[in-house]
Each structure stands twice: as C-alpha cells, then as structure tokens.
Write a protein that holds these residues in place. Structure first.
Motif, PDB file in Angstrom:
ATOM      1  N   TRP A 136      -2.779   3.199   6.690  1.00  0.00           N
ATOM      2  CA  TRP A 136      -2.207   1.863   6.513  1.00  0.00           C
ATOM      3  C   TRP A 136      -1.222   1.523   7.626  1.00  0.00           C
ATOM      4  O   TRP A 136      -1.124   0.362   8.044  1.00  0.00           O
ATOM      5  CB  TRP A 136      -1.555   1.735   5.143  1.00  0.00           C
ATOM      6  CG  TRP A 136      -2.555   1.311   4.115  1.00  0.00           C
ATOM      7  CD1 TRP A 136      -3.174   2.091   3.184  1.00  0.00           C
ATOM      8  CD2 TRP A 136      -3.098   0.002   3.964  1.00  0.00           C
ATOM      9  NE1 TRP A 136      -4.075   1.344   2.448  1.00  0.00           N
ATOM     10  CE2 TRP A 136      -4.045   0.056   2.903  1.00  0.00           C
ATOM     11  CE3 TRP A 136      -2.886  -1.214   4.602  1.00  0.00           C
ATOM     12  CZ2 TRP A 136      -4.758  -1.062   2.485  1.00  0.00           C
ATOM     13  CZ3 TRP A 136      -3.604  -2.330   4.187  1.00  0.00           C
ATOM     14  CH2 TRP A 136      -4.520  -2.257   3.142  1.00  0.00           C
TER      15      TRP A 136
ATOM     16  N   ARG B 267      -3.485   0.354  10.352  1.00  0.00           N
ATOM     17  CA  ARG B 267      -4.018  -0.977  10.023  1.00  0.00           C
ATOM     18  C   ARG B 267      -2.993  -2.078  10.291  1.00  0.00           C
ATOM     19  O   ARG B 267      -3.339  -3.147  10.820  1.00  0.00           O
ATOM     20  CB  ARG B 267      -4.449  -1.000   8.560  1.00  0.00           C
ATOM     21  CG  ARG B 267      -5.742  -0.247   8.284  1.00  0.00           C
ATOM     22  CD  ARG B 267      -5.985  -0.125   6.791  1.00  0.00           C
ATOM     23  NE  ARG B 267      -7.267   0.528   6.508  1.00  0.00           N
ATOM     24  CZ  ARG B 267      -7.634   0.966   5.316  1.00  0.00           C
ATOM     25  NH1 ARG B 267      -6.803   0.836   4.269  1.00  0.00           N
ATOM     26  NH2 ARG B 267      -8.812   1.536   5.138  1.00  0.00           N
TER      27      ARG B 267
ATOM     28  N   PRO C 227       0.815  -1.226   0.000  1.00  0.00           N
ATOM     29  CA  PRO C 227       0.000   0.000   0.000  1.00  0.00           C
ATOM     30  C   PRO C 227       0.847   1.274   0.000  1.00  0.00           C
ATOM     31  O   PRO C 227       0.551   2.222  -0.731  1.00  0.00           O
ATOM     32  CB  PRO C 227      -0.835  -0.130   1.276  1.00  0.00           C
ATOM     33  CG  PRO C 227      -0.913  -1.592   1.527  1.00  0.00           C
ATOM     34  CD  PRO C 227       0.412  -2.129   1.103  1.00  0.00           C
TER      35      PRO C 227
ATOM     36  N   THR D 155       5.845   2.310   7.461  1.00  0.00           N
ATOM     37  CA  THR D 155       4.733   3.063   6.882  1.00  0.00           C
ATOM     38  C   THR D 155       4.439   4.310   7.701  1.00  0.00           C
ATOM     39  O   THR D 155       4.193   5.391   7.141  1.00  0.00           O
ATOM     40  CB  THR D 155       3.484   2.180   6.781  1.00  0.00           C
ATOM     41  OG1 THR D 155       3.807   0.980   6.051  1.00  0.00           O
ATOM     42  CG2 THR D 155       2.351   2.892   6.069  1.00  0.00           C
TER      43      THR D 155
END
Length: 214
Positions: free
Chosen positions: A62, A65, A34, A98
């Motif tokens: 993300w 997540r 992602p 991320t």
C-alpha cells in the motif's frame, strides 16, 4: 435588457467545485485506511497463518501504491482534465507514513529491533538495501511537505528536492521485485507502472529542452 444567462458549468467544473470543498485531512485519513485495517487485523489475529509476513507485505504494497498514485496525479490531469494536485502532498505523506509502518513492522517482527541484525540485513540483502534507500530518500520529502517549508525553501528548490520521488518510486518497484526472489508478474506490473509514470514526467521535459536548444 435582461442580463445574459450564465453558461452552465460543465461536469468537470462541478467535480472541481466539489473537490475544492473536500478537506485535505480527509484524503489523508482515507489513504491511511488500508494501514489502519491491517493494524486492526494484526492485533485481532486475523491475518492468517503468517501474520507478520502478511502485515509487512500489506503495508509495503500500500505504501508503493500511494507513491504511484501521487505520481499519477499529473498524467490524470493531462489526460482527463481532473485536477487533484491539492491532494498530492497529503497522498505523499500517507505514502511515507505507510512505508514507515512497513519498516517498523519489519524491524519489530523480523529482527526484534536488534541493531546488529538490522544492519546485517540492510547491508547483505539487496532488496532490503534498496528499500531502506527509498525510505531514507522519503524522509526529507515528508519533512518539507508543509506550506511553511515551501516558503522557506522557495518553490524552485522545493520542486527540485521533491523530484526525488521519481527515484523513490523506481526503488520501491525494485524492492518489491527482488523481495519475491523469483520473477513474478505482480511486482513486474508495479515496476512497469513506476517506469511509465516517471517517464511520463521526464520525456516531455527532454523534448522541451531539445526544442529550446534548436
């Protein structure tokens, strides 16, 4: 006499056998897809009318997540028997990467890497304060994510250190909630999931402690 026939492996055993053959680096790469996709879309100017906001939001979401996915591995194992523990560290490392990209995109696109502006935002905007606190707590977890660091710290110390992920997940959910400035369903759902997953890990420990004291 012929040897007794070996019992056929169950579906779960076959899945575990297949998972043992999966290199952990492929799971890290998959978890990073992602972020890679958002980077490609950003550099090809395909993130809509406000690409900076879309990039920052996408990377932050993300990252959250992946944090929650790492926390969900234990409940998944307890509820279904599916053991994904060997992938938990690489998922956590992907979450850190991320989130770091999310932070870099904010520092670059919002404040132009201006230290004074960054400090002003961190100290005066609660959602940025909370988000930065979560990131700072993530750093020692990422640094100690290797087998060598586990051996150096010892399993007990390493486990105690990595329980900080419980607080990090809650802070991540709060960061998302406060970012919206108004109460909206999506961040409430993520914060609720974080609370449930943290509670899942802590409540059995409290029950075990109560039973031991009885």
């Amino acid at each position: 006499m012929s040897a007794p026939a070996r019992p056929r492996p169950t579906a779960l055993q076959r899945v575990h056998g297949a998972l043992r053959r999966v290199p952990t680096w492929t799971v890290y790469l998959l978890a990073m897809m992602p972020a890679i996709l958002y980077a490609v879309l950003a550099f090809t100017d395909r993130l809509g009318a406000d690409p900076a906001r879309a990039l920052e939001h996408g990377l932050g979401l993300w990252g959250l997540r992946l944090l929650l996915l790492g926390l969900a591995i234990t409940p998944i194992r307890q509820l279904s028997g599916l053991n994904l523990v060997r992938f938990r560290r690489v998922i956590g490392l992907a979450a850190f990467t991320t989130v770091a990209l999310h932070l870099i995109s904010w520092a670059w696109l919002d404040v132009g890497f201006e230290p004074a502006t960054m400090w002003n935002d961190i100290t005066r905007r609660p959602y940025i304060t909370i988000g930065m606190a979560a990131f700072v707590l993530l750093i020692p977890l990422a640094v100690t994510s290797t087998n060598a660091m586990i051996r150096r710290l010892g399993p007990k110390t390493w486990n105690r250190l990595h329980k900080a992920v419980y607080l990090i997940a809650i802070l991540g959910g709060l960061h998302f909630l406060l970012l919206k400035k108004t109460i909206q369903p999506e961040p409430l759902v993520y914060l609720g999931i974080a609370v449930v997953l943290v509670g899942w890990r802590l409540v059995p420990q409290r029950r075990a402690g109560a039973a031991a004291r009885a």
